[in-house]
Scaffold this motif. Structure first.
Motif, PDB file in Angstrom:
ATOM      1  N   THR A 164       0.853  -1.182   0.000  1.00 37.44           N
ATOM      2  CA  THR A 164       0.000   0.000   0.000  1.00 37.44           C
ATOM      3  C   THR A 164       0.890   1.233   0.000  1.00 37.44           C
ATOM      4  O   THR A 164       2.102   1.157   0.256  1.00 37.44           O
ATOM      5  N   MET A 165       0.307   2.393  -0.289  1.00 33.11           N
ATOM      6  CA  MET A 165       1.090   3.621  -0.274  1.00 33.11           C
ATOM      7  C   MET A 165       1.691   3.858   1.109  1.00 33.11           C
ATOM      8  O   MET A 165       2.846   4.286   1.228  1.00 33.11           O
ATOM      9  N   GLN A 219       5.717   4.220   1.912  1.00 28.82           N
ATOM     10  CA  GLN A 219       6.296   5.365   2.608  1.00 28.82           C
ATOM     11  C   GLN A 219       7.056   4.922   3.846  1.00 28.82           C
ATOM     12  O   GLN A 219       8.133   5.454   4.150  1.00 28.82           O
ATOM     13  N   ARG A 220       6.511   3.940   4.561  1.00 30.20           N
ATOM     14  CA  ARG A 220       7.195   3.440   5.749  1.00 30.20           C
ATOM     15  C   ARG A 220       8.532   2.802   5.381  1.00 30.20           C
ATOM     16  O   ARG A 220       9.548   3.004   6.055  1.00 30.20           O
ATOM     17  N   LEU A 221       8.543   2.020   4.308  1.00 29.99           N
ATOM     18  CA  LEU A 221       9.778   1.366   3.881  1.00 29.99           C
ATOM     19  C   LEU A 221      10.835   2.403   3.487  1.00 29.99           C
ATOM     20  O   LEU A 221      12.019   2.266   3.821  1.00 29.99           O
ATOM     21  N   ILE A 222      10.412   3.429   2.787  1.00 27.62           N
ATOM     22  CA  ILE A 222      11.346   4.475   2.375  1.00 27.62           C
ATOM     23  C   ILE A 222      11.947   5.176   3.587  1.00 27.62           C
ATOM     24  O   ILE A 222      13.162   5.442   3.640  1.00 27.62           O
ATOM     25  N   GLY A 259       7.815  13.663  -0.163  1.00 26.88           N
ATOM     26  CA  GLY A 259       7.033  14.161  -1.289  1.00 26.88           C
ATOM     27  C   GLY A 259       6.804  13.041  -2.270  1.00 26.88           C
ATOM     28  O   GLY A 259       6.670  11.879  -1.897  1.00 26.88           O
ATOM     29  N   GLY A 260       6.776  13.382  -3.540  1.00 25.98           N
ATOM     30  CA  GLY A 260       6.557  12.366  -4.557  1.00 25.98           C
ATOM     31  C   GLY A 260       6.982  12.845  -5.926  1.00 25.98           C
ATOM     32  O   GLY A 260       7.264  14.024  -6.130  1.00 25.98           O
ATOM     33  N   ILE A 261       7.075  11.918  -6.855  1.00 28.73           N
ATOM     34  CA  ILE A 261       7.394  12.216  -8.246  1.00 28.73           C
ATOM     35  C   ILE A 261       6.169  11.855  -9.083  1.00 28.73           C
ATOM     36  O   ILE A 261       5.727  10.702  -9.099  1.00 28.73           O
ATOM     37  N   GLU A 262       5.614  12.841  -9.764  1.00 33.26           N
ATOM     38  CA  GLU A 262       4.431  12.617 -10.578  1.00 33.26           C
ATOM     39  C   GLU A 262       4.805  11.876 -11.859  1.00 33.26           C
ATOM     40  O   GLU A 262       5.824  12.180 -12.488  1.00 33.26           O
ATOM     41  N   LEU A 263       3.972  10.915 -12.234  1.00 29.49           N
ATOM     42  CA  LEU A 263       4.195  10.134 -13.441  1.00 29.49           C
ATOM     43  C   LEU A 263       3.014  10.282 -14.399  1.00 29.49           C
ATOM     44  O   LEU A 263       1.900  10.598 -13.985  1.00 29.49           O
ATOM     45  N   ASP A 292       0.049   9.170 -16.233  1.00 32.15           N
ATOM     46  CA  ASP A 292      -0.990   8.160 -16.195  1.00 32.15           C
ATOM     47  C   ASP A 292      -0.678   7.019 -15.231  1.00 32.15           C
ATOM     48  O   ASP A 292      -1.075   5.870 -15.448  1.00 32.15           O
ATOM     49  N   LYS A 293       0.063   7.315 -14.149  1.00 29.16           N
ATOM     50  CA  LYS A 293       0.362   6.321 -13.132  1.00 29.16           C
ATOM     51  C   LYS A 293       0.339   6.985 -11.764  1.00 29.16           C
ATOM     52  O   LYS A 293       0.421   8.210 -11.652  1.00 29.16           O
ATOM     53  N   GLU A 294       0.249   6.171 -10.731  1.00 31.39           N
ATOM     54  CA  GLU A 294       0.281   6.692  -9.375  1.00 31.39           C
ATOM     55  C   GLU A 294       1.635   7.328  -9.097  1.00 31.39           C
ATOM     56  O   GLU A 294       2.678   6.822  -9.520  1.00 31.39           O
ATOM     57  N   ALA A 295       1.629   8.453  -8.395  1.00 36.76           N
ATOM     58  CA  ALA A 295       2.875   9.140  -8.068  1.00 36.76           C
ATOM     59  C   ALA A 295       3.767   8.241  -7.210  1.00 36.76           C
ATOM     60  O   ALA A 295       3.287   7.389  -6.454  1.00 36.76           O
ATOM     61  N   ILE A 296       5.083   8.430  -7.344  1.00 38.38           N
ATOM     62  CA  ILE A 296       6.045   7.643  -6.584  1.00 38.38           C
ATOM     63  C   ILE A 296       6.382   8.390  -5.295  1.00 38.38           C
ATOM     64  O   ILE A 296       6.798   9.549  -5.333  1.00 38.38           O
ATOM     65  N   PRO A 297       6.236   7.752  -4.127  1.00 37.16           N
ATOM     66  CA  PRO A 297       6.621   8.421  -2.885  1.00 37.16           C
ATOM     67  C   PRO A 297       8.141   8.568  -2.804  1.00 37.16           C
ATOM     68  O   PRO A 297       8.887   7.736  -3.321  1.00 37.16           O
ATOM     69  N   MET A 298       8.578   9.630  -2.158  1.00 41.12           N
ATOM     70  CA  MET A 298      10.013   9.895  -2.078  1.00 41.12           C
ATOM     71  C   MET A 298      10.352  10.556  -0.752  1.00 41.12           C
ATOM     72  O   MET A 298       9.554  11.313  -0.183  1.00 41.12           O
ATOM     73  N   ALA A 299      11.531  10.254  -0.238  1.00 42.39           N
ATOM     74  CA  ALA A 299      12.070  10.933   0.932  1.00 42.39           C
ATOM     75  C   ALA A 299      13.461  11.434   0.582  1.00 42.39           C
ATOM     76  O   ALA A 299      14.184  10.804  -0.195  1.00 42.39           O
ATOM     77  N   ALA A 300      13.837  12.580   1.116  1.00 44.62           N
ATOM     78  CA  ALA A 300      15.150  13.158   0.810  1.00 44.62           C
ATOM     79  C   ALA A 300      15.715  13.825   2.060  1.00 44.62           C
ATOM     80  O   ALA A 300      14.976  14.273   2.938  1.00 44.62           O
ATOM     81  N   ARG A 301      17.041  13.886   2.121  1.00 43.36           N
ATOM     82  CA  ARG A 301      17.691  14.480   3.281  1.00 43.36           C
ATOM     83  C   ARG A 301      19.106  14.902   2.903  1.00 43.36           C
ATOM     84  O   ARG A 301      19.775  14.236   2.121  1.00 43.36           O
ATOM     85  N   ILE A 302      19.559  16.001   3.474  1.00 41.00           N
ATOM     86  CA  ILE A 302      20.943  16.454   3.308  1.00 41.00           C
ATOM     87  C   ILE A 302      21.658  16.335   4.648  1.00 41.00           C
ATOM     88  O   ILE A 302      21.134  16.774   5.682  1.00 41.00           O
ATOM     89  N   CYS A 303      22.818  15.726   4.626  1.00 41.16           N
ATOM     90  CA  CYS A 303      23.648  15.615   5.822  1.00 41.16           C
ATOM     91  C   CYS A 303      24.973  16.333   5.585  1.00 41.16           C
ATOM     92  O   CYS A 303      25.482  16.360   4.456  1.00 41.16           O
TER      93      CYS A 303
END
Length: 350
Positions: free
Chosen positions: A92-93, A97-100, A131-135, A137-148
């Motif tokens: 599921t979405m 998101q939890r896995l990411i 956030g996410g990446i829009e595609l 005609d498909k479901e958006a891809i969930p995304m996580a990002a961070r700068i260290c």
């Protein structure tokens, strides 16, 4: 040799803290400059991403994981893009998101471990962004990002220890049962905090991630055009396809400037607008074959055939666009050899 876990994409960040690298092998980039292709996700990575050159691919012996590396001498940066399969294909979405976020926790743990072992100092963990990446005609891809932020201990030519300020940007997505982790590291200075470079590289990778479904949609638009090149629907389809073709460089589409440019200028002069229809015919006819995996010669012949088809229809409405030298070309194009004819004619300089 310690075998690193392969279910988490960023476990390999601990390389520098280990006595030996993980089990696997390096593969050099294709000698002909062919883009690197990840078949399970359909993602295609060119040999150059901005100033970053593809340095190679690492394949793990176990687990089906791999990563590719990009390096830029100009920007003094390195970027690794990891691909690791996950066993579950129907998440599921919320589960995605939890896995990411779990993967991002692994990133922090690895950096913290390397800091404790003395490879880095002054580690600062930035806030996580989601956030996410829009595609298309498909479901958006969930995304996580961070700068260290951190400093790396290095020794100068005089043997003096120096601290090199570094930043690392990490982006993690889940696509088609693959965890994809993008890690870029670069030195920073008071004049350049690195964030512009991070953003530029991330945008290029995002464009690649968006491309497979977008390309599928573009292929559908080409089919709509070919069904009726003169319909109102084809006008919109053509505009969208040409806009896409302007942004891609991996398709073997080439149109001989001579004699095509002269033909188009003649058509524009005597029947404005016909030159655009003819150029579109050549481009979309070529693109149809290019998307199917055709080489440059096949694309050229296909483009010439579509050009000839549209030219004949335009000629019936606008007899003034006729040119004597096109007659021989039309005969060759009818036999799907128009591209070969153009190359011979162009090389002859007639």
């Amino acid at each position: 040799m310690k075998v690193l876990p392969v279910c988490f994409a960023f476990a390999i960040m601990a390389w520098a803290a280990l006595a030996a690298p993980p089990q696997g092998s390096w593969i050099a980039p294709d000698a002909t400059g062919k883009p690197w292709f990840h078949e399970p996700t359909g993602l295609t990575f060119p040999t150059m991403l901005g100033t970053h050159r593809l340095a190679g691919e690492f394949r793990y012996e176990q687990g089906g994981g791999r990563f590719i590396r990009y390096e830029s001498l100009d920007e003094r940066s390195r970027a690794d893009i990891f691909f690791f399969p996950i066993p579950s294909k129907n998440l599921t979405m919320e589960e995605k998101q939890r896995l990411i976020l779990q993967e991002m926790d692994n990133v922090v743990k690895d950096l913290d471990a390397m800091t404790k072992e003395g490879r880095y100092r002054k580690l600062k963990i930035g806030e996580i962004g989601v956030g996410g990446i829009e595609l298309w005609d498909k479901e958006a891809i969930p995304m996580a990002a961070r700068i260290c932020e951190m400093t790396r201990v290095a020794k100068s030519d005089l043997g003096v220890e120096e601290e090199v300020p570094l930043k690392q940007w990490t982006g993690i997505i889940l696509l088609d049962s693959y965890v994809i982790t993008i890690r870029q590291m670069r030195p920073v200075t008071p004049a350049d905090n690195g964030e512009a470079g991070f953003q530029a590289f991330a945008q290029m990778v995002a464009k690649i991630i968006k491309d497979p479904p977008l390309r599928k949609g573009v292929i559908g638009l080409i089919d709509r055009y070919l069904a009726d090149p003169f319909s109102d629907d084809s006008v919109h389809a053509t505009a969208a396809v040409l806009a896409y073709l302007k942004t891609t460089t991996d398709l073997p589409i080439n149109i001989p400037e001579y004699p095509i440019q002269g033909w188009l200028e003649h058509c524009k002069k005597v029947a404005p607008g016909t030159e655009e229809q003819l150029l579109s015919a050549f481009m979309l006819g070529s693109a149809k074959v290019a998307f199917a995996g055709g080489d440059a010669a096949a694309c050229l012949n296909a483009g010439a055939t579509q050009f000839a088809k549209v030219y004949r229809q335009l000629l019936a409405k606008h007899p003034e666009i006729t040119l004597p030298q096109i007659d021989a070309f039309l005969a060759a194009a009818t036999e799907s050899k128009g591209g070969e004819w153009l190359l011979r004619y162009s090389s002859s300089g007639k």
